[in-house]
Design a protein around this motif. Structure first.
Motif, short mmCIF file in Angstrom:
data_model
loop_
_atom_site.label_atom_id
_atom_site.label_comp_id
_atom_site.label_asym_id
_atom_site.label_seq_id
_atom_site.Cartn_x
_atom_site.Cartn_y
_atom_site.Cartn_z
N TRP A 1 32.92 68.46 62.27
CA TRP A 1 33.70 67.25 62.51
C TRP A 1 33.05 66.02 61.85
O TRP A 1 33.74 65.09 61.43
CB TRP A 1 33.87 67.01 64.00
N GLU A 2 31.70 66.02 61.72
CA GLU A 2 31.04 64.87 61.12
C GLU A 2 31.47 64.67 59.67
O GLU A 2 31.71 63.54 59.22
CB GLU A 2 29.51 65.03 61.17
N LEU A 3 31.58 65.79 58.92
CA LEU A 3 32.01 65.70 57.52
C LEU A 3 33.42 65.15 57.44
O LEU A 3 33.74 64.33 56.58
CB LEU A 3 31.92 67.09 56.87
N HIS A 4 34.27 65.62 58.34
CA HIS A 4 35.66 65.16 58.37
C HIS A 4 35.72 63.64 58.60
O HIS A 4 36.46 62.92 57.91
CB HIS A 4 36.43 65.90 59.46
N ILE A 5 34.93 63.15 59.55
CA ILE A 5 34.94 61.72 59.85
C ILE A 5 34.41 60.93 58.65
O ILE A 5 34.94 59.87 58.29
CB ILE A 5 34.10 61.43 61.10
N SER A 6 33.37 61.44 58.01
CA SER A 6 32.83 60.76 56.83
C SER A 6 33.85 60.68 55.71
O SER A 6 33.97 59.66 55.01
CB SER A 6 31.57 61.49 56.34
N GLU A 7 34.59 61.78 55.53
CA GLU A 7 35.63 61.78 54.50
C GLU A 7 36.71 60.74 54.80
O GLU A 7 37.19 60.05 53.90
CB GLU A 7 36.25 63.17 54.40
N LEU A 8 37.07 60.62 56.08
CA LEU A 8 38.08 59.62 56.45
C LEU A 8 37.57 58.21 56.18
O LEU A 8 38.31 57.35 55.67
CB LEU A 8 38.44 59.76 57.93
N LYS A 9 36.32 57.95 56.52
CA LYS A 9 35.75 56.62 56.26
C LYS A 9 35.75 56.31 54.76
O LYS A 9 36.03 55.19 54.33
CB LYS A 9 34.33 56.54 56.83
N PHE A 10 35.46 57.34 53.94
CA PHE A 10 35.46 57.15 52.48
C PHE A 10 36.88 56.89 51.97
O PHE A 10 37.12 56.02 51.15
CB PHE A 10 34.85 58.37 51.80
N GLN A 11 37.83 57.69 52.47
CA GLN A 11 39.21 57.53 52.02
C GLN A 11 39.79 56.18 52.43
O GLN A 11 40.50 55.54 51.66
CB GLN A 11 40.08 58.65 52.60
N LEU A 12 39.45 55.76 53.66
CA LEU A 12 40.02 54.51 54.17
C LEU A 12 39.23 53.29 53.74
O LEU A 12 39.65 52.16 53.96
CB LEU A 12 40.08 54.56 55.70
N LYS A 13 38.02 53.55 53.18
CA LYS A 13 37.15 52.45 52.77
C LYS A 13 36.86 51.51 53.96
O LYS A 13 36.82 50.29 53.81
CB LYS A 13 37.78 51.65 51.62
N SER A 14 36.67 52.12 55.12
CA SER A 14 36.45 51.31 56.31
C SER A 14 35.78 52.15 57.39
O SER A 14 35.88 53.39 57.39
CB SER A 14 37.79 50.77 56.84
N ASN A 15 35.12 51.47 58.33
CA ASN A 15 34.56 52.16 59.49
C ASN A 15 35.59 52.35 60.59
O ASN A 15 35.34 53.05 61.57
CB ASN A 15 33.37 51.36 60.06
N VAL A 16 36.73 51.69 60.46
CA VAL A 16 37.79 51.78 61.47
C VAL A 16 38.73 52.93 61.12
O VAL A 16 39.30 52.97 60.02
CB VAL A 16 38.57 50.46 61.57
N ILE A 17 38.88 53.87 62.06
CA ILE A 17 39.74 55.03 61.83
C ILE A 17 40.79 55.10 62.94
O ILE A 17 40.45 55.24 64.11
CB ILE A 17 38.93 56.34 61.82
N PRO A 18 42.06 55.02 62.60
CA PRO A 18 43.10 55.22 63.62
C PRO A 18 42.98 56.64 64.19
O PRO A 18 42.74 57.60 63.46
CB PRO A 18 44.40 55.03 62.84
N ILE A 19 43.17 56.76 65.47
CA ILE A 19 42.93 58.02 66.17
C ILE A 19 43.82 59.14 65.63
O ILE A 19 43.43 60.31 65.62
CB ILE A 19 43.15 57.82 67.69
N GLY A 20 45.03 58.78 65.15
CA GLY A 20 45.95 59.81 64.67
C GLY A 20 45.51 60.47 63.38
O GLY A 20 45.97 61.55 63.03
N HIS A 21 44.57 59.83 62.65
CA HIS A 21 44.10 60.39 61.38
C HIS A 21 43.08 61.50 61.58
O HIS A 21 42.80 62.27 60.67
CB HIS A 21 43.48 59.29 60.52
N ILE A 22 42.50 61.55 62.76
CA ILE A 22 41.43 62.52 63.01
C ILE A 22 42.02 63.89 63.34
O ILE A 22 42.74 64.04 64.32
CB ILE A 22 40.52 62.03 64.16
#
Length: 772
Positions: free
Chosen positions: A669-690
């Motif tokens: 799950w950590e890799l997945h979260i890191s990828e989302l942060k990279f894609q979104l260019k932000s530390n904020v991740i909407p819960i539905g993206h996870i």
């Protein structure tokens, strides 16, 4: 004639014992006589023991030590009526001793005592047998024995006895038995209420009082209230209130009336007969604090029904309650405040208290009595909820300072209620400034740390309502800057834990995308869109003459229309550039356009680059779909337990499915979260993206969705990245307190290992340790 000779008397038979008179001053000797086969000796021994027992508790204990109780129990069924009567009299006296009660329960003599209540027995036997039962019925085990041996029916019959002592003992025993809901049901079946109402006419105050106490217990049941109403019981109760000489009965009479007013039919009846107006006048004019308190309690109970509130409002109950707020008795103030809280559900009452009542309640917030402060804060909370006029009235009456002071109360209820009032007031900008200027944030720190989740929740809402500007936010932590969501979104990704965003607001710039259209451009803020996405957008423009971004950053815009906000600035530029391409330009100009087009492929957060435009938080289309799906499929389920289980399975499915304990370390799950942060260019991740979520991701999603469909649950944050949800469920098979409901049981919701499973938390620390 010869002389007559006098005939000598014949001597007594040799086998007959000459009569012997015995005088004994030793109780032990008399106790031994209880085993005699002669009725006369038994009768005299019992009489002597009765007189001895009457002298005090020490003598009762002495008789117990001498072993008098067991032989006496055998005499309760003796053939001789005098022996039986004297033995019954002894038990009527002895049964007040706790040790004797215990022995009598062990000897199981209840059936023999109840048998003495038979109609053919003389009154004195009825008196002492009922006295014995009255003494015994003070304890639960004895109540059960009396009930199981059919004691209620003869006791109810004896309510009509010509002897006042029999009536008194019988109604006292019935009152004790009526504490059990099973006994109350039997009392209804035996139609006891008319007989109990007749006792209200007795010339003996103790009988009247016990009758009222009994009615106060049995009228907790709806059926009994209907029987009392049909037996003209309300008229008798009102007459008692109108009779000054019966003022020692007024408190108990009001308690019965309070129960009866919960029924709409009774309320209408008393209103039609003028009894309601008499009741309110009686409450307002009485000088006895307990009477005023019980009258206010009667109003509170009845006011929970909407129709009753309407009738009370028509009778101007508000004036009565405001008068009671000025009582010198704290109990009356509390009861009046609670009645005002109940009446607040009626809009007319809420408006009435706007002009009167609010200043008095604010004065009560300054009371030294914590319960008074809590009740006053509750009334103010209900008065100001969804009512700006009352919130302003509270501010005008200088409520802010006493409310903030109440946040340091020792009672959780007072704190929660005060926080609610401050929240209601802070929704108005003019009042919010006044609240902020009084260091409300500092006062809310302690409630935020409370162990009571309700207090925490109310305090958090107060913070949210008051922290609407930079100055207020700078007060939750001095020396530390709390960044607003916009700044957090615009920060570059770093190594801190991702900030999870729950945003269920639908985009007002474009409809949520279909779940089937999972394009690589996650589509909000600074996420990177692929060139294919841009090409699709260009084709779509050709067909529909508008753009659609799944993120909700852009809005459908006609080719010639001006942007209505900064949210579609980038799209407007894109449209301009495509127009330029169609006209055909030089190579340098085309390269310039290409460079600008590449910049466009990285959509900006709404409003970025144009600070004068309004900024909007990133849209979460997946979460909106989740809300729609659970509302459609899980909300209609009737069972709360089944709803929880279904929602847990749904959340687990959206967050990566079931994860066996032994495979947890392989769940990337950590890799997945890191990828989302990279894609979104932000530390904020909407819960539905996870799509790969660990404990705290799943717990947050479960809580967010549960709130949407009305499932009560808590979100608890643990250590080491752990979080979980707890729910409370009723166990229908569990037996609770007599006449009540069993307490709810706490369960932990499994979202990881066996999604949908509920783990009963008996020993919280141990259970959580094993699970997490």
């Amino acid at each position: 004639m010869g002389k007559k000779i006098k005939k000598e008397a014949e001597p007594p038979p040799k086998d007959v014992f000459d009569p012997l008179t015995i005088e004994s001053k030793k109780a032990a000797t008399v106790v031994l006589m209880l085993n005699s086969p002669e009725e006369e000796i038994l009768a005299k021994a019992c009489e002597a023991i009765y007189r001895f027992a009457l002298k005090g508790e020490e003598n009762k204990a002495t008789l117990l030590e001498l072993g008098a109780v067991e032989p006496l129990t055998k005499l309760l069924t003796h053939e001789d009526k005098i022996v039986r009567r004297n033995a019954t009299m002894i038990f009527g006296i002895l049964a007040s001793n706790n040790d004797v009660k215990k022995l009598l329960r062990e000897l199981d003599v209840m059936n023999s005592v109840i048998a003495q209540l038979a109609p053919e027995e003389e009154v004195v036997i009825h008196e002492f047998a009922s006295l014995c039962l009255a003494n015994m019925s003070a304890e639960y085990t004895s109540k059960v024995q009396i009930f199981e041996h059919g004691g209620l029916e003869p006791l109810i019959r004896l309510l009509s006895s010509p002897d006042p002592d029999v009536k008194k003992n019988s109604i006292e025993c019935i009152y004790n038995l009526a504490q059990d809901f099973q006994c109350r049901a039997t009392i209804q079946e035996l139609n006891a209420i008319p007989s109990i109402l007749e006792l209200l006419k007795s010339e003996y105050p103790i009988i009247q009082l016990l009758a009222l106490k009994t009615l106060g217990v049995i009228t907790n049941d709806k059926e009994s209230r209907a029987m009392l109403r049909d037996s003209q019981g309300m008229d008798l109760l009102i007459k008692i209130l109108e009779t000054k000489e019966l003022n020692d009965l007024h408190i108990e009479a009001l308690a019965v009336i309070a129960n009866c007013l919960e029924d709409m039919d009774t309320m209408v009846l008393i209103q039609q007969t003028g009894g309601l107006k008499k009741l309110l006048a009686f409450a307002e004019n009485s000088t006895i604090p307990d009477i005023q308190k019980n009258a206010a309690k009667a109003i509170t109970k009845a006011a929970y029904d909407p129709e009753n509130r309407k009738l009370f409002h028509e009778q101007e109950v508000e004036k009565c309650l405001i008068a009671l707020l000025s009582s010198e008795s704290d109990g009356t103030k509390i009861a009046a405040s609670q009645a005002i809280s109940a009446m607040c559900e009626h809009s007319g009452s809420k408006e009435f208290f706007n002009h009167q009542g609010i200043p008095q309640l604010i004065q009560l917030l300054k009371s030294d009595n914590e319960e008074v402060r809590e009740a006053a804060a509750l009334a103010l909370a209900n008065l100001t909820t969804c009512n700006p006029a009352n919130a302003n009235a509270a501010a005008e009456a200088d409520a802010i300072d006493p409310l903030i002071n109440t946040l340091s109360s020792k009672r959780d209820g007072a704190i929660a209620n005060a926080a609610t009032v401050l929240t209601n007031m802070a929704t108005q900008e003019a009042l919010r400034g006044s609240i902020q200027s009084r260091d409300v944030m500092g006062a809310l720190l302690a409630p935020l740390r409370s162990a009571n989740t309700v207090v925490q929740s109310k305090a958090a809402l107060a913070v949210a309502a008051t922290a609407c500007d930079a100055e207020a936010r700078a007060e939750i932590n001095p020396g530390t800057k709390l960044l607003p969501l916009k700044d957090l979104c615009l920060q570059e990704p770093n190594d801190i834990r991702a900030i999870l965003l729950v945003n269920s607001k639908s985009s007002d710039v474009s409809p949520p995308p279909s779940t089937e259209d999972k394009s690589s451009d996650i589509g909000y803020g600074r996420s990177i869109s692929s060139s294919s996405s841009l090409r699709r957008a260009s084709k779509e423009k050709t067909r529909k003459n508008s753009y659609h971004f799944s993120a909700g950053v852009g809005s459908p815009t006609e080719e010639k229309s001006e942007p209505t906000s900064g949210r579609n600035t980038a799209l407007s530029k894109g449209t301009t550039k495509e127009k330029g391409l169609r006209k055909g330009r030089g190579k340098k100009e085309e390269e310039k356009v290409k460079e600008e087009e590449e910049l466009i492929t990285v959509p900006k957060w709404a409003g970025e680059g144009s600070p004068e435009k309004e900024w909007y938080p990133p849209f979460d289309p997946d979460f909106c779909v989740y809300v729609y799906e659970v509302t459609k499929s899980i909300l209609p389920i009737n069972s709360i337990k089944e709803q929880i289980e279904a929602l847990a399975k749904y959340v687990a499915e959206k967050m990566g499915g079931t994860i066996p304990k032994d495979k947890l370390q392989d769940f990337s799950w950590e890799l997945h979260i890191s990828e989302l942060k990279f894609q979104l260019k932000s530390n904020v991740i909407p819960i539905g993206h996870i799509k790969k979520g660990i404990f705290y991701h799943r717990a947050l999603l479960f809580k967010a969705l549960a709130d949407k469909i009305g499932i009560g649950c808590s979100l608890i944050r643990g250590e080491y990245g752990r979080a979980w949800n707890e729910v409370k469920l009723m166990n229908k098979s569990q037996k609770g307190v007599i006449g009540g409901l069993p307490p709810p049981e706490v369960y932990l919701v499994d979202l990881m290992f066996h999604p949908g499973g509920l783990i009963k938390l008996k020993s919280r620390e141990a259970d959580l340790y094993r699970f997490l």
